[in-house]
Design an enzyme around this catalytic site. Structure first.
Site, PDB file in Angstrom:
ATOM      1  N   HIS A   1       3.054  -7.477   8.516  1.00 42.26           N
ATOM      2  CA  HIS A   1       2.840  -8.326   7.346  1.00 42.26           C
ATOM      3  C   HIS A   1       3.993  -8.178   6.354  1.00 42.26           C
ATOM      4  O   HIS A   1       4.447  -9.160   5.766  1.00 42.26           O
ATOM      5  CB  HIS A   1       1.523  -7.971   6.660  1.00 42.26           C
ATOM      6  CG  HIS A   1       0.317  -8.492   7.379  1.00 42.26           C
ATOM      7  ND1 HIS A   1      -0.006  -8.118   8.648  1.00 42.26           N
ATOM      8  CD2 HIS A   1      -0.661  -9.353   6.984  1.00 42.26           C
ATOM      9  CE1 HIS A   1      -1.122  -8.731   9.027  1.00 42.26           C
ATOM     10  NE2 HIS A   1      -1.535  -9.495   8.025  1.00 42.26           N
TER      11      HIS A   1
ATOM     12  N   HIS B   1      -2.905  -0.142   6.916  1.00 42.47           N
ATOM     13  CA  HIS B   1      -1.734   0.630   7.306  1.00 42.47           C
ATOM     14  C   HIS B   1      -1.689   1.902   6.468  1.00 42.47           C
ATOM     15  O   HIS B   1      -2.282   1.977   5.389  1.00 42.47           O
ATOM     16  CB  HIS B   1      -0.438  -0.158   7.091  1.00 42.47           C
ATOM     17  CG  HIS B   1      -0.142  -1.159   8.168  1.00 42.47           C
ATOM     18  ND1 HIS B   1       0.461  -0.819   9.356  1.00 42.47           N
ATOM     19  CD2 HIS B   1      -0.367  -2.493   8.223  1.00 42.47           C
ATOM     20  CE1 HIS B   1       0.597  -1.906  10.102  1.00 42.47           C
ATOM     21  NE2 HIS B   1       0.104  -2.936   9.436  1.00 42.47           N
TER      22      HIS B   1
ATOM     23  N   ASP C   1       3.914   3.228   6.726  1.00 46.76           N
ATOM     24  CA  ASP C   1       4.173   1.952   7.392  1.00 46.76           C
ATOM     25  C   ASP C   1       4.779   0.942   6.428  1.00 46.76           C
ATOM     26  O   ASP C   1       5.663   0.160   6.799  1.00 46.76           O
ATOM     27  CB  ASP C   1       2.880   1.384   7.968  1.00 46.76           C
ATOM     28  CG  ASP C   1       2.164   2.371   8.868  1.00 46.76           C
ATOM     29  OD1 ASP C   1       2.835   3.286   9.379  1.00 46.76           O
ATOM     30  OD2 ASP C   1       0.947   2.232   9.056  1.00 46.76           O
TER      31      ASP C   1
END
Length: 306
Positions: free
Chosen positions: A180, A221, A225
């Protein structure tokens, strides 16, 4: 009023079809790059699905972001997805604005070739990273006791090649680094360079920061990350941007090219009309200080002793 609306709508349609003709020509030249980028998106999806097969659920790792940010909960996980979808749709529509608006700075085909190059490079690094080490997923459907934390082994090769949209939303194992954030940062960086509205650029960076916090608060996450995505994507885009050919600037006004034959014809017409210039006048003239005479010979007309 009606005449004005018709006139403007006619201009809009002419601009629209002119832009389509231009983009079709660019698409004919660059379709291989677009196709390669789309195929790489599919391969990235297969890689994310493959790591789900070997994902092992376990206790959530200790994370600083989880201590600092309140947990949104499973029922509010849609917030981060809504923000990401808004960013994706907004950027997608912006890349097609030359079809309608007068202020044209980009070509849609060329900007997507560039964006896909950035995405593919980042996703290549991402696949290497999450296959190197599999972390226990912090998302709710990836924790111990969840039925979808690990995929059952495929029964046929066709099942491996299938990408289910449900699996994209509920994947596990593809953690470092956030996909994302790859898309969000690539879009923001691209608009930062080719966009024209300063407040939208600032707003884009604000949304990227908020998106980072929402991903961590939704437990999709780990903080690492998101942090790795921030510096990796920026470095990849910076390096590739130096290597890729620069996009042509549409705001530059190009002067018409006049051929030699056309120039000769115009001079001939001027001579016939009596408005031409005598070719003898094209010879070098004597300068005021007497440096060059009419025959092109260097002379010195200065007074002796001066």
């Amino acid at each position: 009023m009606t005449l004005y609306i018709r006139r403007e709508s006619s201009k809009l349609w002419k601009r629209f079809w002119s832009e389509i003709a231009t983009e079709i020509g660019l698409l004919a030249e660059n379709w291989k790059y677009l196709l390669a980028g789309i195929i790489c998106q599919y391969i990235h999806g297969l890689a994310a699905k493959g790591v789900h097969y070997i994902h092992l659920p376990g206790p959530t790792l200790q994370d600083l972001g989880y201590f600092l940010l309140p947990e949104l909960g499973q029922e509010r996980s849609y917030i981060s997805e809504t923000v990401f979808t808004s960013v994706f749709v907004s950027f997608f529509l912006w890349t097609f604005h030359p079809f309608i608006l007068k202020s044209k700075k980009i070509y849609t085909v060329l900007i997507w070739c560039r964006v896909l190059a950035f995405l593919v490079a980042c996703q290549f690094l991402r696949v290497i990273t999450f296959y190197s080490t599999q972390l226990p997923g912090p998302n709710y459907h990836c924790r111990e006791g969840s039925k979808v934390s690990t995929l059952p082994w495929p029964k046929s090769p066709l099942e491996v090649l299938e990408i289910n949209p449900h699996g994209v939303m509920y994947g596990c194992g593809d953690l470092i680094f956030s996909s994302h954030m790859i898309f969000t940062l690539v879009f923001v960086l691209t608009y930062q360079k080719y966009g024209t509205k300063r407040f939208i650029k600032l707003f884009g960076w604000l949304i990227a920061f908020v998106q980072s916090l929402l991903i961590i608060a939704s437990r999709k996450h780990y903080t690492v990350d998101v942090v790795v995505a921030w510096y990796t994507v920026n470095l990849v885009v910076f390096c590739l941007d130096k290597k890729l050919p620069e996009l042509p600037d549409r705001t530059t006004v190009l002067l018409p090219v006049i051929s030699k034959e056309r120039t000769k014809e115009e001079n001939h017409k001027l001579l016939l009309n009596g408005n031409g210039v005598d070719p003898a006048d094209w010879r070098p003239r004597a300068q005021v200080n007497g440096k060059i005479d009419s025959n092109g010979v260097h002379t010195d007309n200065s007074l002796n002793g001066a």
